[in-house]
Design a protein around this motif. Structure first.
Motif, PDB file in Angstrom:
ATOM      1  N   VAL A  17      34.008  33.553  38.534  1.00 22.48           N
ATOM      2  CA  VAL A  17      34.924  34.319  39.376  1.00 22.48           C
ATOM      3  C   VAL A  17      35.097  33.540  40.667  1.00 22.48           C
ATOM      4  O   VAL A  17      34.138  33.295  41.387  1.00 22.48           O
ATOM      5  N   GLY A  18      36.332  33.098  40.943  1.00 18.75           N
ATOM      6  CA  GLY A  18      36.605  32.271  42.107  1.00 18.75           C
ATOM      7  C   GLY A  18      37.190  33.069  43.256  1.00 18.75           C
ATOM      8  O   GLY A  18      37.236  34.297  43.231  1.00 18.75           O
ATOM      9  N   GLY A  19      37.665  32.343  44.264  1.00 16.41           N
ATOM     10  CA  GLY A  19      38.283  32.972  45.427  1.00 16.41           C
ATOM     11  C   GLY A  19      37.322  33.077  46.596  1.00 16.41           C
ATOM     12  O   GLY A  19      36.197  32.596  46.550  1.00 16.41           O
ATOM     13  N   LYS A  20      37.801  33.728  47.661  1.00 14.86           N
ATOM     14  CA  LYS A  20      36.979  33.919  48.850  1.00 14.86           C
ATOM     15  C   LYS A  20      35.857  34.907  48.539  1.00 14.86           C
ATOM     16  O   LYS A  20      35.919  35.642  47.560  1.00 14.86           O
ATOM     17  N   GLU A  21      34.860  34.931  49.399  1.00 11.76           N
ATOM     18  CA  GLU A  21      33.691  35.800  49.207  1.00 11.76           C
ATOM     19  C   GLU A  21      34.097  37.260  49.042  1.00 11.76           C
ATOM     20  O   GLU A  21      33.624  37.946  48.143  1.00 11.76           O
ATOM     21  N   GLU A  22      35.001  37.755  49.895  1.00 18.00           N
ATOM     22  CA  GLU A  22      35.405  39.159  49.809  1.00 18.00           C
ATOM     23  C   GLU A  22      36.158  39.444  48.517  1.00 18.00           C
ATOM     24  O   GLU A  22      36.012  40.515  47.925  1.00 18.00           O
ATOM     25  N   THR A  23      36.936  38.479  48.022  1.00 17.94           N
ATOM     26  CA  THR A  23      37.654  38.640  46.752  1.00 17.94           C
ATOM     27  C   THR A  23      36.666  38.711  45.603  1.00 17.94           C
ATOM     28  O   THR A  23      36.792  39.553  44.710  1.00 17.94           O
ATOM     29  N   ARG A  24      35.665  37.826  45.617  1.00 14.77           N
ATOM     30  CA  ARG A  24      34.654  37.828  44.549  1.00 14.77           C
ATOM     31  C   ARG A  24      33.896  39.150  44.528  1.00 14.77           C
ATOM     32  O   ARG A  24      33.641  39.716  43.467  1.00 14.77           O
ATOM     33  N   LYS A  25      33.517  39.646  45.708  1.00 14.20           N
ATOM     34  CA  LYS A  25      32.791  40.928  45.788  1.00 14.20           C
ATOM     35  C   LYS A  25      33.644  42.066  45.239  1.00 14.20           C
ATOM     36  O   LYS A  25      33.156  42.928  44.507  1.00 14.20           O
ATOM     37  N   PHE A  26      34.931  42.074  45.598  1.00 17.49           N
ATOM     38  CA  PHE A  26      35.853  43.099  45.120  1.00 17.49           C
ATOM     39  C   PHE A  26      35.933  43.079  43.591  1.00 17.49           C
ATOM     40  O   PHE A  26      35.817  44.119  42.941  1.00 17.49           O
TER      41      PHE A  26
END
Length: 69
Positions: A17-26
């Motif tokens: 799962v890639g993307g920024k930290e907040e995107t990954r958490k979401f």
């Protein structure tokens, strides 16, 4: 390959799962975790409805491109 390229009805294992930290958490909170099974139910205009962890989730194409299977 990204989740957005899967055919409907084929179960696949989430590799990353890639993307920024907040995107990954979401995405993790929705059930998209490495090693999890995901199946595309339908695709409408690039947006996907997927089965993940016994739930149906709708995600946009930009989010689907961050999930590698």
């Amino acid at each position: 390959m990204p989740l957005s390229m899967l055919k409907e009805g084929e179960p696949n294992v989430i590799k990353k799962v890639g993307g920024k930290e907040e995107t990954r958490k979401f995405l993790e909170n929705l059930g998209f975790v490495t090693g999890g099974i995901v199946t595309v139910v339908s695709e409408i205009g690039g947006n996907l409805i997927v089965n993940v962890k016994d739930s149906r989730v709708a995600i946009g194409k930009d989010m689907a491109n961050k999930i590698m299977v």
